[in-house]
Design an enzyme around this catalytic site. Sequence first.
Site, PDB file in Angstrom:
ATOM      1  N   ARG A  40      48.725  47.657  33.302  1.00  8.63           N
ATOM      2  CA  ARG A  40      49.305  47.503  34.220  1.00  8.63           C
ATOM      3  C   ARG A  40      50.262  48.227  34.663  1.00  8.63           C
ATOM      4  NH1 ARG A  40      48.124  44.861  39.774  1.00  8.63           N
ATOM      5  NH2 ARG A  40      50.036  44.182  40.638  1.00  8.63           N
ATOM      6  N   ILE A  66      50.030  48.577  45.403  1.00  6.84           N
ATOM      7  CA  ILE A  66      49.553  48.619  44.430  1.00  6.84           C
ATOM      8  C   ILE A  66      48.673  46.264  44.707  1.00  6.84           C
ATOM      9  CG2 ILE A  66      51.496  47.865  43.146  1.00  6.84           C
ATOM     10  CD1 ILE A  66      48.722  48.289  40.676  1.00  6.84           C
ATOM     11  N   SER A  67      47.876  46.326  44.894  1.00  5.82           N
ATOM     12  CA  SER A  67      47.494  44.738  45.106  1.00  5.82           C
ATOM     13  C   SER A  67      48.013  43.405  43.590  1.00  5.82           C
ATOM     14  CB  SER A  67      45.609  44.475  44.937  1.00  5.82           C
ATOM     15  OG  SER A  67      45.042  45.488  45.707  1.00  5.82           O
ATOM     16  N   ARG A  68      48.120  42.125  43.840  1.00  2.00           N
ATOM     17  CA  ARG A  68      48.973  41.518  43.254  1.00  2.00           C
ATOM     18  C   ARG A  68      47.067  41.321  42.238  1.00  2.00           C
ATOM     19  NH1 ARG A  68      48.165  35.836  46.360  1.00  2.00           N
ATOM     20  NH2 ARG A  68      48.567  34.457  44.003  1.00  2.00           N
ATOM     21  N   PRO A  69      47.194  40.886  41.227  1.00  4.37           N
ATOM     22  CA  PRO A  69      46.696  40.599  39.714  1.00  4.37           C
ATOM     23  C   PRO A  69      45.791  39.473  40.621  1.00  4.37           C
ATOM     24  CG  PRO A  69      48.712  40.698  38.619  1.00  4.37           C
ATOM     25  CD  PRO A  69      49.009  40.892  40.301  1.00  4.37           C
TER      26      PRO A  69
END
Length: 219
Positions: A40, A66-69
């Site tokens: 990432r 960027i979206s959270r995991p």
Amino acid sequence: MSLRGIGMTSQRTRTRMIERLRDQGIADERVLAAMAAVPRHIFVEEALSSRAYDDTALPLGFQQTISRPYVVARMIELLLTGHALGKTLEVGAGCGYQAAVLAMLTRELYAVERIEPLLARARKNLGQLRLSHVRFKHADGHWGLPEAAPFDTIIVAAAAASTPPALLDQLAPGGRLILPLAGAAKGEQTLSLIERTASGYAETRYDVVRFVPLVAGVE
Ligand code: SAH
């Protein structure tokens, strides 16, 4: 930035992210393995790379994130429950992180993005990871991707007030679409999973989420 990373971007840090996802309830080993395999830190700006594995959304520039995991894992896990991804369309490729995770899980992936410099970054990042089977297009995802439809899976990484009709049309029979939709309360969004059935569409609502808006047109 190296692929293997050092210190805060190392494989150990990534393994901790996977343990945290398990603690948060992600149980699908395919999703966990894909997220363990994708570095990432190469998707975020160098100055932020020490936070790449935190469970947080991070800025990408152009007012995008960027979206959270956890949210990436959750959406893909919901899609995979009882199904393979099959031919998949991602709307809102951003820097390509979620596309890379999806590319580990399906041979047929199309990704569209409306902001050209972000699309270029996604292409470069996936090239660096040798995930060359992903087909990118600079386009407004409200219209889906007619030339490649129908899709078994459509995943939307930006929130809409209502489901774009073209995405419903481009679902194969039995196909599934997941997207953040505006909820009942003002400003609230919920994850919505829509399945194309023999007689129409069936919708199930899941978690409350926070995504950037789905915006019309390209830039
Ligand atoms: N999946 C991405 C998340 C990016 S945030 C990642 O892993 O990094 C959402 C993205 O959706 C932004 O890059 C934004 O530009 C894009 N987007 C918003 N509206 C869109 C639209 N109508 N068509 C295509 N992309 C769109």
